[in-house]
Design a protein around this motif. Structure first.
Motif, PDB file in Angstrom:
ATOM      1  N   GLY A   1      64.265  36.956  49.019  1.00  0.00           N
ATOM      2  CA  GLY A   1      63.323  35.987  48.476  1.00  0.00           C
ATOM      3  C   GLY A   1      62.406  35.332  49.470  1.00  0.00           C
ATOM      4  N   ALA A   2      62.560  35.610  50.768  1.00  0.00           N
ATOM      5  CA  ALA A   2      61.703  34.988  51.779  1.00  0.00           C
ATOM      6  C   ALA A   2      60.347  35.683  51.831  1.00  0.00           C
ATOM      7  N   ARG A   3      59.340  34.930  52.235  1.00  0.00           N
ATOM      8  CA  ARG A   3      58.059  35.554  52.550  1.00  0.00           C
ATOM      9  C   ARG A   3      58.160  36.122  53.966  1.00  0.00           C
ATOM     10  N   ALA A   4      58.117  37.462  54.059  1.00  0.00           N
ATOM     11  CA  ALA A   4      58.379  38.142  55.319  1.00  0.00           C
ATOM     12  C   ALA A   4      57.230  39.070  55.674  1.00  0.00           C
ATOM     13  N   MET A   5      57.104  39.317  56.971  1.00  0.00           N
ATOM     14  CA  MET A   5      55.980  40.091  57.481  1.00  0.00           C
ATOM     15  C   MET A   5      56.397  40.890  58.704  1.00  0.00           C
ATOM     16  N   THR A   6      55.713  42.002  58.928  1.00  0.00           N
ATOM     17  CA  THR A   6      55.786  42.727  60.179  1.00  0.00           C
ATOM     18  C   THR A   6      54.380  43.129  60.570  1.00  0.00           C
ATOM     19  N   SER A   7      54.190  43.440  61.848  1.00  0.00           N
ATOM     20  CA  SER A   7      52.905  43.949  62.306  1.00  0.00           C
ATOM     21  C   SER A   7      53.149  45.021  63.341  1.00  0.00           C
ATOM     22  N   SER A   8      52.185  45.924  63.474  1.00  0.00           N
ATOM     23  CA  SER A   8      52.302  46.990  64.450  1.00  0.00           C
ATOM     24  C   SER A   8      50.937  47.637  64.607  1.00  0.00           C
ATOM     25  N   SER A   9      50.908  48.743  65.321  1.00  0.00           N
ATOM     26  CA  SER A   9      49.718  49.565  65.409  1.00  0.00           C
ATOM     27  C   SER A   9      50.121  50.998  65.117  1.00  0.00           C
ATOM     28  N   SER A  10      49.185  51.863  65.004  1.00  0.00           N
ATOM     29  CA  SER A  10      49.302  53.169  64.357  1.00  0.00           C
ATOM     30  C   SER A  10      50.627  53.916  64.542  1.00  0.00           C
ATOM     31  N   PRO A  11      51.047  54.270  65.768  1.00  0.00           N
ATOM     32  CA  PRO A  11      52.319  55.005  65.885  1.00  0.00           C
ATOM     33  C   PRO A  11      53.505  54.183  65.386  1.00  0.00           C
TER      34      PRO A  11
ATOM     35  N   ALA B   1      47.198  37.972  50.906  1.00  0.00           N
ATOM     36  CA  ALA B   1      48.130  39.091  50.766  1.00  0.00           C
ATOM     37  C   ALA B   1      49.521  38.642  50.330  1.00  0.00           C
ATOM     38  N   PHE B   2      49.990  37.504  50.830  1.00  0.00           N
ATOM     39  CA  PHE B   2      51.326  37.045  50.466  1.00  0.00           C
ATOM     40  C   PHE B   2      51.418  36.690  48.984  1.00  0.00           C
ATOM     41  N   PHE B   3      50.379  36.127  48.447  1.00  0.00           N
ATOM     42  CA  PHE B   3      50.372  35.766  47.025  1.00  0.00           C
ATOM     43  C   PHE B   3      50.276  37.002  46.132  1.00  0.00           C
TER      44      PHE B   3
ATOM     45  N   GLU C   1      60.592  47.375  44.757  1.00  0.00           N
ATOM     46  CA  GLU C   1      59.677  46.328  44.276  1.00  0.00           C
ATOM     47  C   GLU C   1      59.933  44.991  44.982  1.00  0.00           C
ATOM     48  N   VAL C   2      59.885  45.065  46.286  1.00  0.00           N
ATOM     49  CA  VAL C   2      60.065  43.880  47.126  1.00  0.00           C
ATOM     50  C   VAL C   2      58.725  43.522  47.768  1.00  0.00           C
ATOM     51  N   PRO C   3      58.273  42.274  47.649  1.00  0.00           N
ATOM     52  CA  PRO C   3      56.996  41.890  48.239  1.00  0.00           C
ATOM     53  C   PRO C   3      57.113  41.632  49.736  1.00  0.00           C
ATOM     54  N   CYS C   4      56.127  42.096  50.499  1.00  0.00           N
ATOM     55  CA  CYS C   4      56.045  41.785  51.920  1.00  0.00           C
ATOM     56  C   CYS C   4      54.636  42.107  52.388  1.00  0.00           C
TER      57      CYS C   4
ATOM     58  N   ASP D   1      53.661  38.839  46.147  1.00  0.00           N
ATOM     59  CA  ASP D   1      54.616  38.222  45.221  1.00  0.00           C
ATOM     60  C   ASP D   1      54.255  38.527  43.771  1.00  0.00           C
ATOM     61  N   TYR D   2      52.965  38.472  43.474  1.00  0.00           N
ATOM     62  CA  TYR D   2      52.534  38.690  42.089  1.00  0.00           C
ATOM     63  C   TYR D   2      52.914  40.095  41.600  1.00  0.00           C
ATOM     64  N   TYR D   3      52.687  41.090  42.449  1.00  0.00           N
ATOM     65  CA  TYR D   3      52.950  42.470  42.043  1.00  0.00           C
ATOM     66  C   TYR D   3      54.341  42.966  42.462  1.00  0.00           C
TER      67      TYR D   3
END
Length: 359
Positions: A69-79, A152-154, A95-98, A157-159
């Motif tokens: 249920g947390a709002r979670a994120m990751t970031s990276s670059s191509s590889p 994006a976070f909203f 169907e997990v939002p992130c 969650d919506y979808y």
């Protein structure tokens, strides 16, 4: 109030403003400022930062935190994003939002650390296995990167779906004035009754993407497809620039679109009726809006991209049924090279494009 922000740091602060309290990542150029910023900033707001042992670990940590249920994120670059693809497919299937940020670099393979756009297919066509889609935003400025990350976070969650921000090394490293959206209190967000977290009314909630019964899995896939169709109806974003009477339309996204705006102005100054069409959502793509241009004054379209013919495929799809059958060509730089406005102007003026039109 606007401040001078580096693109990567604006993305990180906008994510925190949107209620992100869990970040899991692994270093890779040119997005390293995002995890670096998150490593100290999340502590200030009571969040959690983990530098995982790998990109694979990072995306599965996102799966766990977001599934709870947390709002979670990751970031990276191509590889690094390539390594996350299996986890992204699992997250989409469950169907997990992130939110996933990809500051693209030149490829394939390890490639280089300079800007690129050659992850377009990976982002828009489903880089992992199975039938799934991501909502994909392509910002063209630091301000837009902040705004779209927040949004994006909203929408995630919506979808109940992963959302990807597709930038490039130039956007991540450049500095511009930007205003971060107003911060929200994560505690004020709507409850997520689907999320894992023990028992709810005697019913255990489990998050997974495995369906052993073929009929059940088929129906699940059809439900996912209906969700993606809703995205295509409701989430398309785009920008027109001087296209009202344009006979030559440049199609570009992200930082390349800004280069093309300068090229359009230069071409107009020389009497050439040029315009720019910029898709902001890469999925869903604005096929219908592009077709309107194809049935209007435009005679020729040029896909301007930092990849060897990826964006052009969606350009051709958008123009496929146009009665006027406009011509479609491509002007591309790759390997970390970025075209200048005068390069685009020369391509249009000197007739070199005539040899590359693809009908």
């Amino acid at each position: 109030m606007k401040k001078l922000w580096k693109g990567n740091e604006a993305v990180a602060e906008a994510a925190i403003a949107a209620g992100c309290r869990c970040f899991f990542g692994y270093p890779i150029t040119p997005q390293n400022e995002i995890p670096e910023y998150m490593s100290w900033r999340l502590k200030e707001v009571g969040g959690h930062f983990v530098q995982a042992e790998s990109e694979v670990s990072a995306i599965n940590m996102v799966y766990g935190a977001a599934g709870a249920g947390a709002r979670a994120m990751t970031s990276s670059s191509s590889p690094g994003v390539s390594l996350k693809q299996e986890g992204i497919s699992y997250i989409a299937g469950a169907e997990v939002p992130c939110v996933v940020m990809n500051m693209m670099r030149a490829g394939p393979g390890l490639g280089g650390i300079q800007p690129g756009q050659s992850d377009y297919f990976q982002a828009t066509k489903g880089g992992g296995h199975g039938d799934y889609r991501l909502l994909v935003y392509a910002p063209a400025s630091v301000q837009e990167a902040a705004d779209l990350t927040y949004k994006a976070f909203f929408r995630a969650d919506y979808y109940r779906n992963p959302v990807m921000i597709l930038g490039d090394g130039m956007l991540g490293q450049m500095m511009e004035p930007a205003e971060i959206p107003a911060a929200i209190d994560p505690a004020a967000l709507p409850a997520k009754p689907w999320a894992a977290g023990g028992r709810n009314g005697g019913v255990q909630r489990v998050i997974n993407s495995i369906f052993m019964n073929p009929d059940t899995l088929e129906e699940h896939n059809r439900e996912l497809t209906r969700k993606y169709e809703d995205m295509a109806k409701n989430e398309v974003l785009f920008e027109h620039y001087r296209t009202q009477d344009a006979q030559v339309v440049l199609v570009a996204y992200g930082i390349v679109a800004r280069i093309c705006k300068a090229a359009v102005d230069a071409l107009r100054a020389e009497g050439i009726k040029a315009g720019l069409f910029r898709p902001i959502t890469l999925f869903p793509f604005a096929y219908g809006e592009l077709a309107k241009l194809g049935n209007g004054a435009a005679q020729k379209f040029v896909s301007v991209e930092l990849s060897c013919g990826q964006l052009i495929e969606d350009v051709k799809l958008g123009l496929y049924d146009c009665e006027k059958r406009p011509q479609v060509g491509i002007f591309a730089r790759v390997g970390g090279n970025v075209m200048k406005p005068e390069d685009v102007v020369a391509y249009v003026k000197e007739g070199r494009l005539s040899a590359s039109w693809i009908k």
